[in-house]
Motif scaffolding. Sequence first.
Motif, PDB file in Angstrom:
ATOM      1  N   TYR A  30     -67.417 -27.797  43.914  1.00 51.77           N
ATOM      2  CA  TYR A  30     -68.189 -27.350  44.865  1.00 51.77           C
ATOM      3  C   TYR A  30     -68.672 -25.953  44.035  1.00 51.77           C
ATOM      4  O   TYR A  30     -68.067 -25.270  43.573  1.00 51.77           O
ATOM      5  N   ARG A  31     -69.727 -25.460  44.761  1.00 50.38           N
ATOM      6  CA  ARG A  31     -70.158 -24.067  44.380  1.00 50.38           C
ATOM      7  C   ARG A  31     -71.204 -23.685  45.366  1.00 50.38           C
ATOM      8  O   ARG A  31     -71.432 -24.380  46.481  1.00 50.38           O
ATOM      9  N   PHE A  32     -71.140 -22.458  45.352  1.00 47.43           N
ATOM     10  CA  PHE A  32     -72.267 -21.717  46.558  1.00 47.43           C
ATOM     11  C   PHE A  32     -73.702 -22.086  46.033  1.00 47.43           C
ATOM     12  O   PHE A  32     -73.927 -21.963  44.831  1.00 47.43           O
ATOM     13  N   ARG A  33     -74.474 -22.658  46.774  1.00 41.40           N
ATOM     14  CA  ARG A  33     -75.573 -23.088  46.480  1.00 41.40           C
ATOM     15  C   ARG A  33     -76.930 -21.837  46.174  1.00 41.40           C
ATOM     16  O   ARG A  33     -76.906 -20.965  47.110  1.00 41.40           O
ATOM     17  N   ARG A  34     -77.704 -22.191  45.266  1.00 38.09           N
ATOM     18  CA  ARG A  34     -78.614 -21.288  44.788  1.00 38.09           C
ATOM     19  C   ARG A  34     -79.555 -21.330  45.865  1.00 38.09           C
ATOM     20  O   ARG A  34     -79.938 -22.575  46.445  1.00 38.09           O
ATOM     21  N   GLY A  35     -80.134 -20.127  46.467  1.00 37.28           N
ATOM     22  CA  GLY A  35     -81.101 -20.228  47.524  1.00 37.28           C
ATOM     23  C   GLY A  35     -80.537 -20.500  49.038  1.00 37.28           C
ATOM     24  O   GLY A  35     -81.129 -20.752  49.794  1.00 37.28           O
ATOM     25  N   ALA A  36     -79.194 -20.427  49.116  1.00 40.20           N
ATOM     26  CA  ALA A  36     -78.550 -20.520  50.296  1.00 40.20           C
ATOM     27  C   ALA A  36     -78.904 -19.708  51.324  1.00 40.20           C
ATOM     28  O   ALA A  36     -78.893 -20.138  52.691  1.00 40.20           O
ATOM     29  N   TRP A  37     -79.209 -18.384  51.074  1.00 43.48           N
ATOM     30  CA  TRP A  37     -79.527 -17.564  52.275  1.00 43.48           C
ATOM     31  C   TRP A  37     -80.936 -17.924  52.612  1.00 43.48           C
ATOM     32  O   TRP A  37     -80.983 -17.970  53.956  1.00 43.48           O
ATOM     33  N   ALA A  38     -81.771 -18.050  52.061  1.00 44.26           N
ATOM     34  CA  ALA A  38     -83.151 -18.527  52.398  1.00 44.26           C
ATOM     35  C   ALA A  38     -83.185 -20.080  53.339  1.00 44.26           C
ATOM     36  O   ALA A  38     -83.748 -19.939  54.313  1.00 44.26           O
ATOM     37  N   ASN A  39     -82.441 -20.920  52.653  1.00 44.04           N
ATOM     38  CA  ASN A  39     -82.040 -22.045  53.604  1.00 44.04           C
ATOM     39  C   ASN A  39     -81.607 -21.862  54.785  1.00 44.04           C
ATOM     40  O   ASN A  39     -81.874 -22.746  55.652  1.00 44.04           O
ATOM     41  N   ALA A  45     -57.807 -28.325  55.763  1.00 44.66           N
ATOM     42  CA  ALA A  45     -58.635 -27.381  56.301  1.00 44.66           C
ATOM     43  C   ALA A  45     -59.987 -27.023  55.118  1.00 44.66           C
ATOM     44  O   ALA A  45     -61.029 -26.667  55.539  1.00 44.66           O
ATOM     45  N   VAL A  46     -59.673 -27.230  53.985  1.00 48.89           N
ATOM     46  CA  VAL A  46     -60.959 -27.301  53.003  1.00 48.89           C
ATOM     47  C   VAL A  46     -61.951 -28.379  53.412  1.00 48.89           C
ATOM     48  O   VAL A  46     -63.256 -28.022  53.281  1.00 48.89           O
ATOM     49  N   SER A  47     -61.570 -29.655  53.558  1.00 53.31           N
ATOM     50  CA  SER A  47     -62.300 -30.643  53.891  1.00 53.31           C
ATOM     51  C   SER A  47     -63.066 -30.484  54.930  1.00 53.31           C
ATOM     52  O   SER A  47     -64.518 -30.651  55.115  1.00 53.31           O
ATOM     53  N   THR A  48     -62.661 -29.856  56.152  1.00 47.22           N
ATOM     54  CA  THR A  48     -63.223 -29.124  57.609  1.00 47.22           C
ATOM     55  C   THR A  48     -64.361 -28.365  57.184  1.00 47.22           C
ATOM     56  O   THR A  48     -65.377 -28.368  57.462  1.00 47.22           O
ATOM     57  N   ALA A  49     -63.893 -27.324  56.238  1.00 44.00           N
ATOM     58  CA  ALA A  49     -64.986 -26.167  55.818  1.00 44.00           C
ATOM     59  C   ALA A  49     -66.194 -26.754  55.149  1.00 44.00           C
ATOM     60  O   ALA A  49     -67.173 -26.378  55.407  1.00 44.00           O
ATOM     61  N   VAL A  50     -65.829 -27.640  54.123  1.00 42.82           N
ATOM     62  CA  VAL A  50     -66.784 -28.074  53.108  1.00 42.82           C
ATOM     63  C   VAL A  50     -67.984 -29.086  54.055  1.00 42.82           C
ATOM     64  O   VAL A  50     -69.221 -29.043  54.179  1.00 42.82           O
ATOM     65  N   LYS A  51     -67.310 -29.725  55.043  1.00 44.40           N
ATOM     66  CA  LYS A  51     -68.264 -30.482  56.177  1.00 44.40           C
ATOM     67  C   LYS A  51     -68.963 -29.695  57.120  1.00 44.40           C
ATOM     68  O   LYS A  51     -70.061 -30.041  57.457  1.00 44.40           O
ATOM     69  N   THR A 100     -62.606 -26.673  42.658  1.00 40.25           N
ATOM     70  CA  THR A 100     -62.543 -27.923  43.431  1.00 40.25           C
ATOM     71  C   THR A 100     -61.774 -27.670  44.652  1.00 40.25           C
ATOM     72  O   THR A 100     -61.384 -26.610  45.002  1.00 40.25           O
ATOM     73  N   ALA A 101     -61.520 -28.913  45.381  1.00 40.69           N
ATOM     74  CA  ALA A 101     -60.953 -28.660  46.594  1.00 40.69           C
ATOM     75  C   ALA A 101     -59.341 -27.988  46.492  1.00 40.69           C
ATOM     76  O   ALA A 101     -58.817 -27.210  47.020  1.00 40.69           O
ATOM     77  N   ALA A 102     -58.816 -28.579  45.314  1.00 44.41           N
ATOM     78  CA  ALA A 102     -57.303 -28.254  44.826  1.00 44.41           C
ATOM     79  C   ALA A 102     -57.492 -26.639  44.535  1.00 44.41           C
ATOM     80  O   ALA A 102     -56.492 -25.860  44.925  1.00 44.41           O
ATOM     81  N   ASP A 103     -58.300 -26.280  43.957  1.00 46.54           N
ATOM     82  CA  ASP A 103     -58.678 -24.580  43.560  1.00 46.54           C
ATOM     83  C   ASP A 103     -58.751 -23.893  44.704  1.00 46.54           C
ATOM     84  O   ASP A 103     -57.931 -23.056  45.094  1.00 46.54           O
ATOM     85  N   LEU A 104     -59.368 -24.412  45.851  1.00 45.19           N
ATOM     86  CA  LEU A 104     -59.556 -23.836  47.003  1.00 45.19           C
ATOM     87  C   LEU A 104     -58.181 -23.712  47.876  1.00 45.19           C
ATOM     88  O   LEU A 104     -57.885 -22.685  48.465  1.00 45.19           O
ATOM     89  N   CYS A 105     -57.582 -24.777  47.872  1.00 42.25           N
ATOM     90  CA  CYS A 105     -56.196 -24.702  48.549  1.00 42.25           C
ATOM     91  C   CYS A 105     -55.534 -23.758  47.898  1.00 42.25           C
ATOM     92  O   CYS A 105     -54.668 -22.791  48.525  1.00 42.25           O
ATOM     93  N   ALA A 106     -55.349 -23.855  46.560  1.00 41.31           N
ATOM     94  CA  ALA A 106     -54.310 -22.898  45.998  1.00 41.31           C
ATOM     95  C   ALA A 106     -54.853 -21.344  46.135  1.00 41.31           C
ATOM     96  O   ALA A 106     -53.844 -20.438  46.529  1.00 41.31           O
ATOM     97  N   GLU A 107     -56.010 -21.036  45.949  1.00 35.09           N
ATOM     98  CA  GLU A 107     -56.544 -19.801  45.995  1.00 35.09           C
ATOM     99  C   GLU A 107     -56.288 -19.022  47.319  1.00 35.09           C
ATOM    100  O   GLU A 107     -56.170 -18.057  47.369  1.00 35.09           O
ATOM    101  N   LEU A 108     -56.549 -20.032  48.447  1.00 29.35           N
ATOM    102  CA  LEU A 108     -56.673 -19.542  49.613  1.00 29.35           C
ATOM    103  C   LEU A 108     -55.292 -19.705  50.417  1.00 29.35           C
ATOM    104  O   LEU A 108     -55.048 -19.435  51.408  1.00 29.35           O
ATOM    105  N   SER A 109     -54.546 -20.498  49.746  1.00 28.53           N
ATOM    106  CA  SER A 109     -53.369 -21.087  50.423  1.00 28.53           C
ATOM    107  C   SER A 109     -53.456 -21.743  52.084  1.00 28.53           C
ATOM    108  O   SER A 109     -52.846 -21.357  52.865  1.00 28.53           O
ATOM    109  N   ILE A 110     -54.287 -22.700  51.763  1.00 23.69           N
ATOM    110  CA  ILE A 110     -54.783 -23.446  53.042  1.00 23.69           C
ATOM    111  C   ILE A 110     -54.727 -25.036  52.638  1.00 23.69           C
ATOM    112  O   ILE A 110     -54.512 -25.320  51.510  1.00 23.69           O
ATOM    113  N   SER A 111     -54.585 -25.761  53.691  1.00 29.46           N
ATOM    114  CA  SER A 111     -54.527 -27.126  53.344  1.00 29.46           C
ATOM    115  C   SER A 111     -55.493 -27.979  52.868  1.00 29.46           C
ATOM    116  O   SER A 111     -56.636 -27.668  52.950  1.00 29.46           O
ATOM    117  N   SER A 112     -55.471 -29.203  52.384  1.00 29.26           N
ATOM    118  CA  SER A 112     -56.734 -29.767  51.833  1.00 29.26           C
ATOM    119  C   SER A 112     -57.296 -30.209  52.852  1.00 29.26           C
ATOM    120  O   SER A 112     -58.762 -30.420  52.903  1.00 29.26           O
TER     121      SER A 112
END
Length: 160
Positions: free
Chosen positions: A84-93, A57-63, A43-55
Motif C-alpha cells: 500500500y502507498r499514500f496515493r498521489r493526488g489524494a487530497w484533491a481526490n 485493524a489494518v484490513s479495516t483501515a485499508v477498506k 505491506t499490511a505486516a509492515d503496518l502491523c509491526a510499525e503501529l503495534s496493531i492487528s492485521s
Amino acid sequence: MDTDQRLREAAERLALTLAQGGMQKTTARVMTALLYSQRDTLTAADLCAELSISSGAVSTAVKQLTPLGLIERVPAPGSRRDHYRFRRGAWANLMSQQNAMLAVMGAAAQEGLDAAGEDSAPGRRLHEMKDFYAHMTRHLIPLIEAWRGSYDAHHADAAR
C-alpha cells in the motif's frame, strides 16, 4: 532525535488530530503511517509491526481509506503480499468527493423549500442553505482543477 522518530511523532500527532475530527483512530494511524513513511510502499505486516496493531485493524483501515482515494494497493513484483502507498493526488481526490455531499445538501435544501415555501421561517433558512451549497459547488470544482493543473505543472518530474 533522528528523522524516523520525528516522522513517527508527527504522524501520531496528525492521527490524533484526525481522530478528534471524527476519523477512527486506527484508520488515522494507518493513513498517517503511509503518508509519513520514508518507504514508497508498506505491506499490511509492515503496518502491523510499525503501529503495534492487528492485521484485522489494518484490513479495516485499508477498506476505509481505499475508497476515499487516500491510499492505494500497488503491485510489488516478486511479492505475494499486498503493498500500500499514500496515493498521489489524494487530497484533491478527497476534496472532489465532497462535491457529492454538496449536491446532497443542496437537494435537501430544495426539498425543504418545496415543502415549506420560500416565504416561511424555515424557507428563509433553507434558502440560505441552498444558496451556500450552490455557491460552494460552483467554486469548488474549478478550484480543485486549478490546483491540480498548477501542482502538476510544478511537479511533473515527481509523477508516479
